[in-house]
Design an enzyme around this catalytic site. Sequence first.
Site, PDB file in Angstrom:
ATOM      1  N   ASP A   1      -0.968  -9.734  -1.260  1.00 37.79           N
ATOM      2  CA  ASP A   1      -0.312  -8.730  -2.109  1.00 37.79           C
ATOM      3  C   ASP A   1      -1.056  -8.561  -3.432  1.00 37.79           C
ATOM      4  O   ASP A   1      -1.686  -9.507  -3.918  1.00 37.79           O
ATOM      5  CB  ASP A   1       1.126  -9.184  -2.364  1.00 37.79           C
ATOM      6  CG  ASP A   1       2.001  -8.039  -2.814  1.00 37.79           C
ATOM      7  OD1 ASP A   1       1.557  -6.875  -2.784  1.00 37.79           O
ATOM      8  OD2 ASP A   1       3.153  -8.307  -3.215  1.00 37.79           O
TER       9      ASP A   1
ATOM     10  N   ASN B   1       4.750   0.113   5.565  1.00 35.30           N
ATOM     11  CA  ASN B   1       3.556   0.698   4.932  1.00 35.30           C
ATOM     12  C   ASN B   1       3.189   2.064   5.503  1.00 35.30           C
ATOM     13  O   ASN B   1       2.454   2.828   4.866  1.00 35.30           O
ATOM     14  CB  ASN B   1       2.339  -0.241   5.060  1.00 35.30           C
ATOM     15  CG  ASN B   1       2.420  -1.476   4.199  1.00 35.30           C
ATOM     16  OD1 ASN B   1       1.819  -2.507   4.503  1.00 35.30           O
ATOM     17  ND2 ASN B   1       3.165  -1.421   3.091  1.00 35.30           N
TER      18      ASN B   1
HETATM   19  C1  FPP Z   1      -0.544  -5.181  -0.325  1.00 33.33           C
HETATM   20  O1  FPP Z   1      -0.947  -4.862  -1.638  1.00 33.33           O
HETATM   21  C2  FPP Z   1      -1.668  -5.038   0.590  1.00 33.33           C
HETATM   22  C3  FPP Z   1      -1.715  -4.164   1.658  1.00 33.33           C
HETATM   23  C4  FPP Z   1      -0.598  -3.286   2.013  1.00 33.33           C
HETATM   24  C5  FPP Z   1      -2.923  -4.039   2.496  1.00 33.33           C
HETATM   25  C6  FPP Z   1      -3.688  -5.289   2.754  1.00 33.33           C
HETATM   26  C7  FPP Z   1      -5.069  -4.919   3.118  1.00 33.33           C
HETATM   27  C8  FPP Z   1      -6.188  -5.578   2.763  1.00 33.33           C
HETATM   28  C9  FPP Z   1      -6.167  -6.875   2.065  1.00 33.33           C
HETATM   29  C10 FPP Z   1      -7.530  -5.029   3.043  1.00 33.33           C
HETATM   30  C11 FPP Z   1      -8.055  -5.024   4.395  1.00 33.33           C
HETATM   31  C12 FPP Z   1      -7.505  -6.003   5.368  1.00 33.33           C
HETATM   32  C13 FPP Z   1      -8.183  -6.427   6.460  1.00 33.33           C
HETATM   33  C14 FPP Z   1      -7.529  -7.333   7.420  1.00 33.33           C
HETATM   34  C15 FPP Z   1      -9.548  -6.022   6.728  1.00 33.33           C
HETATM   35  P1  FPP Z   1      -0.265  -3.635  -2.383  1.00 33.33           P
HETATM   36  O2  FPP Z   1      -1.056  -2.429  -2.105  1.00 33.33           O
HETATM   37  O3  FPP Z   1       1.180  -3.539  -1.981  1.00 33.33           O
HETATM   38  O4  FPP Z   1      -0.390  -4.081  -3.879  1.00 33.33           O
HETATM   39  P2  FPP Z   1       0.619  -3.755  -5.072  1.00 33.33           P
HETATM   40  O5  FPP Z   1       1.908  -4.467  -4.767  1.00 33.33           O
HETATM   41  O6  FPP Z   1      -0.081  -4.315  -6.267  1.00 33.33           O
HETATM   42  O7  FPP Z   1       0.773  -2.260  -5.133  1.00 33.33           O
END
Ligand code: FPP
Length: 257
Positions: free
Chosen positions: A25, A73
Amino acid sequence: MKISSNGNGPTVLSKVPRHVAVVMDGNGRWAKKRFLPRVEGHRAGVKSVRMIVEESRRLGIRYLTLFAFSTENWQRPRDEVSSLMKLFAQYLESELELMLKNDIRLRAVGDLSRLPKEVQHSLQKNFDRTKDMQGMDLVLAVSYGGRDELVHAARRIAEKARSGELDPDSISEATITEHLYAPDVPDPDVLIRTSDENRISNFLLWQLAYSEIVVTPVLWPDFSKEEYTRCLQEFSGRTRRFGLTDEQLAQGAAAAK
Ligand code: FPP
């Protein structure tokens, strides 16, 4: 006892977890702090994915489950969803050789039928190519929701009950486990969540029943090998009681000697 190095000399991990699960996250906040579009946070997050996969394998962790994309998501802005899908496809292409070299088997849990065909194909190719690897199972949770997984399991159990293949009175916890997406994967020993959020967010609802939860303030793109080691050390120091008393645990340990 397992010895690892964090760059500042050897670090002792008294317990190496068999299964580590991670909620990655904070990508959005990482990007926002730098006045960058959210997708740049996800892109930077791929580096941390690479690090945790390599380091977990090196430490002898047998299962690593990464929460890459939840059922919720799908409701994010279309641009962000499509950028994430492209990142997944690129990651799968670029990491295949590394997985083979490191004896890593790729698996996925979630409603994969909702993913774009390109991602489905790349996943299938990596599943096929890595299916005999035995060093570590890397489980990507994509289009995954814990409730969705339980609904899926309940439907399959109900179908078997309707057809007479299964007696409803025989349904036990093991029956539910057997109908999850990856029934052979043991429950996580530890759940690590980055960016200081203290929530499970619909991740592995059944499997996390007795997992230790370690939360770090570090945002996912900044999650380093050192911080991972620190999280694992925090886990190592915990006593897991599984609903028993300290005395019962001590008796069990003495009997096992
Ligand atoms: C949550 O952070 C993260 C995600 C919804 C996506 C996770 C993806 C990756 C780490 C990149 C690629 C993954 C792979 C397996 C290649 P957020 O966007 O909710 O962060 P925030 O809470 O700060 O908005």
